[in-house]
Design a protein around this motif. Sequence first.
Motif, PDB file in Angstrom:
ATOM      1  N   LYS A 133       0.849  -1.189   0.000  1.00 52.69           N
ATOM      2  CA  LYS A 133       0.000   0.000   0.000  1.00 52.69           C
ATOM      3  C   LYS A 133       0.885   1.241   0.000  1.00 52.69           C
ATOM      4  O   LYS A 133       1.908   1.285   0.679  1.00 52.69           O
ATOM      5  N   LEU A 134       0.454   2.240  -0.763  1.00 56.71           N
ATOM      6  CA  LEU A 134       1.152   3.525  -0.811  1.00 56.71           C
ATOM      7  C   LEU A 134       0.180   4.610  -0.364  1.00 56.71           C
ATOM      8  O   LEU A 134      -0.881   4.780  -0.958  1.00 56.71           O
ATOM      9  N   GLU A 135       0.554   5.317   0.699  1.00 60.57           N
ATOM     10  CA  GLU A 135      -0.219   6.474   1.153  1.00 60.57           C
ATOM     11  C   GLU A 135       0.155   7.637   0.243  1.00 60.57           C
ATOM     12  O   GLU A 135       1.259   8.148   0.299  1.00 60.57           O
ATOM     13  N   VAL A 136      -0.745   8.012  -0.607  1.00 56.07           N
ATOM     14  CA  VAL A 136      -0.481   9.045  -1.613  1.00 56.07           C
ATOM     15  C   VAL A 136      -0.439  10.416  -0.949  1.00 56.07           C
ATOM     16  O   VAL A 136      -1.333  10.779  -0.183  1.00 56.07           O
ATOM     17  N   ASP A 137       0.621  11.173  -1.255  1.00 58.66           N
ATOM     18  CA  ASP A 137       0.696  12.565  -0.807  1.00 58.66           C
ATOM     19  C   ASP A 137       1.150  13.428  -1.989  1.00 58.66           C
ATOM     20  O   ASP A 137       1.239  12.940  -3.121  1.00 58.66           O
ATOM     21  N   GLU A 138       1.454  14.674  -1.722  1.00 61.05           N
ATOM     22  CA  GLU A 138       1.765  15.631  -2.798  1.00 61.05           C
ATOM     23  C   GLU A 138       2.923  15.175  -3.688  1.00 61.05           C
ATOM     24  O   GLU A 138       2.921  15.431  -4.889  1.00 61.05           O
ATOM     25  N   GLU A 139       3.917  14.481  -3.134  1.00 61.69           N
ATOM     26  CA  GLU A 139       5.068  14.054  -3.940  1.00 61.69           C
ATOM     27  C   GLU A 139       4.700  12.986  -4.974  1.00 61.69           C
ATOM     28  O   GLU A 139       5.447  12.761  -5.913  1.00 61.69           O
ATOM     29  N   HIS A 140       3.541  12.342  -4.804  1.00 65.14           N
ATOM     30  CA  HIS A 140       3.115  11.292  -5.735  1.00 65.14           C
ATOM     31  C   HIS A 140       2.160  11.793  -6.817  1.00 65.14           C
ATOM     32  O   HIS A 140       1.744  11.010  -7.663  1.00 65.14           O
ATOM     33  N   ARG A 179       0.803  14.284  -9.977  1.00 62.95           N
ATOM     34  CA  ARG A 179       1.266  14.998 -11.170  1.00 62.95           C
ATOM     35  C   ARG A 179       0.266  16.095 -11.473  1.00 62.95           C
ATOM     36  O   ARG A 179      -0.843  16.089 -10.942  1.00 62.95           O
ATOM     37  N   PRO A 180       0.642  17.039 -12.326  1.00 57.41           N
ATOM     38  CA  PRO A 180      -0.323  18.075 -12.701  1.00 57.41           C
ATOM     39  C   PRO A 180      -1.605  17.441 -13.234  1.00 57.41           C
ATOM     40  O   PRO A 180      -1.570  16.425 -13.921  1.00 57.41           O
ATOM     41  N   GLY A 181      -2.719  18.033 -12.888  1.00 59.75           N
ATOM     42  CA  GLY A 181      -4.006  17.477 -13.281  1.00 59.75           C
ATOM     43  C   GLY A 181      -4.659  16.699 -12.154  1.00 59.75           C
ATOM     44  O   GLY A 181      -5.761  16.198 -12.297  1.00 59.75           O
ATOM     45  N   GLY A 182      -3.946  16.563 -11.023  1.00 59.89           N
ATOM     46  CA  GLY A 182      -4.542  15.946  -9.844  1.00 59.89           C
ATOM     47  C   GLY A 182      -4.716  14.451  -9.913  1.00 59.89           C
ATOM     48  O   GLY A 182      -5.761  13.935  -9.531  1.00 59.89           O
ATOM     49  N   THR A 183      -3.712  13.748 -10.403  1.00 58.48           N
ATOM     50  CA  THR A 183      -3.773  12.294 -10.404  1.00 58.48           C
ATOM     51  C   THR A 183      -2.451  11.734  -9.897  1.00 58.48           C
ATOM     52  O   THR A 183      -1.435  12.426  -9.874  1.00 58.48           O
ATOM     53  N   VAL A 184      -2.469  10.489  -9.508  1.00 56.48           N
ATOM     54  CA  VAL A 184      -1.249   9.827  -9.049  1.00 56.48           C
ATOM     55  C   VAL A 184      -0.347   9.630 -10.259  1.00 56.48           C
ATOM     56  O   VAL A 184      -0.792   9.196 -11.327  1.00 56.48           O
ATOM     57  N   LYS A 200      -7.986   6.685 -14.093  1.00 57.22           N
ATOM     58  CA  LYS A 200      -7.392   7.687 -13.200  1.00 57.22           C
ATOM     59  C   LYS A 200      -7.640   7.327 -11.734  1.00 57.22           C
ATOM     60  O   LYS A 200      -8.784   7.155 -11.327  1.00 57.22           O
ATOM     61  N   PRO A 201      -6.553   7.200 -10.943  1.00 55.65           N
ATOM     62  CA  PRO A 201      -6.736   6.954  -9.502  1.00 55.65           C
ATOM     63  C   PRO A 201      -7.231   8.220  -8.797  1.00 55.65           C
ATOM     64  O   PRO A 201      -7.035   9.327  -9.285  1.00 55.65           O
ATOM     65  N   VAL A 202      -7.841   8.036  -7.647  1.00 56.74           N
ATOM     66  CA  VAL A 202      -8.244   9.174  -6.822  1.00 56.74           C
ATOM     67  C   VAL A 202      -6.979   9.845  -6.298  1.00 56.74           C
ATOM     68  O   VAL A 202      -6.076   9.171  -5.772  1.00 56.74           O
ATOM     69  N   ALA A 203      -6.899  11.157  -6.420  1.00 51.26           N
ATOM     70  CA  ALA A 203      -5.657  11.882  -6.140  1.00 51.26           C
ATOM     71  C   ALA A 203      -5.127  11.718  -4.720  1.00 51.26           C
ATOM     72  O   ALA A 203      -3.937  11.533  -4.527  1.00 51.26           O
ATOM     73  N   HIS A 204      -5.961  11.803  -3.723  1.00 47.47           N
ATOM     74  CA  HIS A 204      -5.452  11.776  -2.347  1.00 47.47           C
ATOM     75  C   HIS A 204      -5.832  10.510  -1.593  1.00 47.47           C
ATOM     76  O   HIS A 204      -5.730  10.469  -0.370  1.00 47.47           O
ATOM     77  N   GLY A 244     -11.030   2.370  -2.442  1.00 47.26           N
ATOM     78  CA  GLY A 244     -12.427   2.708  -2.634  1.00 47.26           C
ATOM     79  C   GLY A 244     -12.977   2.315  -3.992  1.00 47.26           C
ATOM     80  O   GLY A 244     -14.164   2.437  -4.241  1.00 47.26           O
ATOM     81  N   SER A 245     -12.111   1.829  -4.881  1.00 45.94           N
ATOM     82  CA  SER A 245     -12.549   1.415  -6.209  1.00 45.94           C
ATOM     83  C   SER A 245     -12.256  -0.068  -6.397  1.00 45.94           C
ATOM     84  O   SER A 245     -11.181  -0.543  -6.038  1.00 45.94           O
ATOM     85  N   GLU A 246     -13.196  -0.791  -6.964  1.00 45.40           N
ATOM     86  CA  GLU A 246     -12.984  -2.219  -7.190  1.00 45.40           C
ATOM     87  C   GLU A 246     -12.292  -2.502  -8.518  1.00 45.40           C
ATOM     88  O   GLU A 246     -11.769  -3.595  -8.719  1.00 45.40           O
ATOM     89  N   GLU A 247     -12.302  -1.540  -9.422  1.00 46.51           N
ATOM     90  CA  GLU A 247     -11.660  -1.710 -10.727  1.00 46.51           C
ATOM     91  C   GLU A 247     -10.195  -1.299 -10.640  1.00 46.51           C
ATOM     92  O   GLU A 247      -9.864  -0.287 -10.013  1.00 46.51           O
ATOM     93  N   PRO A 248      -9.289  -2.053 -11.250  1.00 41.87           N
ATOM     94  CA  PRO A 248      -7.879  -1.675 -11.195  1.00 41.87           C
ATOM     95  C   PRO A 248      -7.606  -0.381 -11.965  1.00 41.87           C
ATOM     96  O   PRO A 248      -8.260  -0.100 -12.966  1.00 41.87           O
ATOM     97  N   VAL A 249      -6.637   0.374 -11.461  1.00 39.17           N
ATOM     98  CA  VAL A 249      -6.214   1.593 -12.157  1.00 39.17           C
ATOM     99  C   VAL A 249      -5.011   1.321 -13.055  1.00 39.17           C
ATOM    100  O   VAL A 249      -4.712   2.109 -13.946  1.00 39.17           O
ATOM    101  N   ALA A 250      -4.311   0.219 -12.816  1.00 35.73           N
ATOM    102  CA  ALA A 250      -3.171  -0.155 -13.658  1.00 35.73           C
ATOM    103  C   ALA A 250      -2.958  -1.669 -13.586  1.00 35.73           C
ATOM    104  O   ALA A 250      -3.344  -2.324 -12.607  1.00 35.73           O
TER     105      ALA A 250
END
Length: 138
Positions: free
Chosen positions: A36-43, A45-50, A89-93, A120-126
């Motif tokens: 698991k990766l806790e997403v923060d600002e360093e992860h 990109r512009p446009g608000g996605t991981v 697109k993953p949820v940004a935060h 929170g999503s059952e479908e894979p993002v990658a």
Amino acid sequence: MKITFEELRYFLEEQFPQGASYGTLQELGDGWAEMKLEVDEEHLRPGGTVSGPAMMGLADVAMYAALLSKIGLVPLAVTTNLNINFLRKPVAHAPIWARATILKVGRTIGVGEVFVYSEGSEEPVAHSTMTYSIPPEK
């Protein structure tokens, strides 16, 4: 399974300290691992996605963990090929997590796949496929 969850967690902390920035080990089984990766600002990109590199890093370390569950603590097993498809697109935060599964392990090569999910999503993002080189035993 060649190693325990605790042995691998300690090994990753000691031998791969930068790995914590790519995620933390959550579960481990015989030929599979979840991180698991806790997403923060360093992860982000512009446009608000991981960012792609954040998802690739998480997938790679998850595959490394899954491989080590089969071959033991082999520090010099290295990625030789990584292919990734970004599906949505993953949820940004929200945290992202990866489930890696080994498909084949031989004497010198390991092959597997990883699905990356946004919490929170059952479908894979990658979806990623990887090949690892396993060094010869001494």
